[in-house]
Design a protein around this motif. Sequence first.
Motif, PDB file in Angstrom:
ATOM      1  N   ALA A   1      42.005  56.075  45.185  1.00  0.00           N
ATOM      2  CA  ALA A   1      41.958  55.332  43.926  1.00  0.00           C
ATOM      3  C   ALA A   1      41.280  53.989  44.176  1.00  0.00           C
ATOM      4  CB  ALA A   1      43.358  55.117  43.366  1.00  0.00           C
ATOM      5  N   ILE A   2      40.341  53.638  43.300  1.00  0.00           N
ATOM      6  CA  ILE A   2      39.551  52.420  43.458  1.00  0.00           C
ATOM      7  C   ILE A   2      39.605  51.639  42.155  1.00  0.00           C
ATOM      8  CG2 ILE A   2      37.276  51.477  43.984  1.00  0.00           C
ATOM      9  CD1 ILE A   2      36.694  53.971  45.604  1.00  0.00           C
ATOM     10  N   LEU A   3      39.938  50.356  42.242  1.00  0.00           N
ATOM     11  CA  LEU A   3      40.115  49.508  41.069  1.00  0.00           C
ATOM     12  C   LEU A   3      38.822  48.775  40.717  1.00  0.00           C
ATOM     13  CD1 LEU A   3      43.514  47.884  42.092  1.00  0.00           C
ATOM     14  CD2 LEU A   3      43.145  49.999  40.789  1.00  0.00           C
ATOM     15  N   VAL A   4      38.547  48.697  39.400  1.00  0.00           N
ATOM     16  CA  VAL A   4      37.398  47.957  38.882  1.00  0.00           C
ATOM     17  C   VAL A   4      37.831  47.150  37.659  1.00  0.00           C
ATOM     18  CG1 VAL A   4      35.664  49.594  39.742  1.00  0.00           C
ATOM     19  CG2 VAL A   4      36.680  49.955  37.481  1.00  0.00           C
ATOM     20  N   HIS A   5      36.885  46.396  37.089  1.00  0.00           N
ATOM     21  CA  HIS A   5      37.111  45.641  35.854  1.00  0.00           C
ATOM     22  C   HIS A   5      38.316  44.713  35.997  1.00  0.00           C
ATOM     23  CE1 HIS A   5      37.300  44.831  31.510  1.00  0.00           C
ATOM     24  NE2 HIS A   5      36.105  45.379  31.418  1.00  0.00           N
ATOM     25  N   MET A   6      38.300  43.924  37.073  1.00  0.00           N
ATOM     26  CA  MET A   6      39.429  43.061  37.394  1.00  0.00           C
ATOM     27  C   MET A   6      39.195  41.630  36.926  1.00  0.00           C
ATOM     28  SD  MET A   6      40.378  44.525  41.189  1.00  0.00           S
ATOM     29  CE  MET A   6      38.666  44.800  41.674  1.00  0.00           C
ATOM     30  N   SER A   7      40.234  41.036  36.362  1.00  0.00           N
ATOM     31  CA  SER A   7      40.203  39.637  35.939  1.00  0.00           C
ATOM     32  C   SER A   7      40.435  38.733  37.150  1.00  0.00           C
ATOM     33  CB  SER A   7      41.304  39.396  34.912  1.00  0.00           C
ATOM     34  OG  SER A   7      42.574  39.565  35.536  1.00  0.00           O
TER      35      SER A   7
END
Length: 246
Positions: free
Chosen positions: A217-223
């Motif tokens: 799992a890879i996270l994107v669109h982070m504040s």
Amino acid sequence: MSLSLKFLGTGDAFGHGGRLQPCLFVRSAETSFLVDCGASAMVSLNRFSVDSRQIKMILLSHLHGDHFGGIPFFMLEAQLVAKRTEALVIAGPPGLEERISGAMDIFFPGAAGVKRSFETQFIELAPGEAWAFRDVNVTPGSIDHPSGSPAYAYRLSCCGRVMAYTGDGQWNDSLTPLLRDADVLVAESYFYEKEVKYHLNYKTLMSRMGELAPRRAILVHMSADMLGRIGDLELEGAFDGMNIDL
């Protein structure tokens, strides 16, 4: 090789952390394409040495500027700089042709009506209905994220490999079958635990990981909130220019 991913833009709409807007370059055995094409997409392509002529299709999750606003610039570069002749497919939610044409005429008046050196085909996808582009099967699913037209998450499969992509949106349980058991889940994680309507946060995503069970799992669109915690997370945060092979 089944699928390779190059993260050309992993940021939010506001460029927190100096990151570029959402844009993912995907290559299969038979084709290559973008998933989303944010307003900074041409910066991304040039920074990471991706020739726009390699891109056969652009798949859009929804019609917000940080996800499709790069297309007018892509189209003009294709015509005037790259001298493209091969057809381009743009696929995504209903209304995409009208919205893209409108954006082109706002940014560059008259551009939408100019005869191009390459054919452009617009494909409207429907939730739950699979569509094939060359060797890649694409299945959209509805996600809660108002943008003037439906917003989609996607399941992409090719040669026994699966990529799932949440796009932007608030969680709903109908997404589980679409996103479950992927080789890689690329997921929005806008805030750590703050609930922002029509967006997905890290705590909500983590509460679903048992049922989604991705191999990665890879996270994107982070504040900025998420970027400040990125070294302490259980899941992996993407960065602009990151490459993975499935």
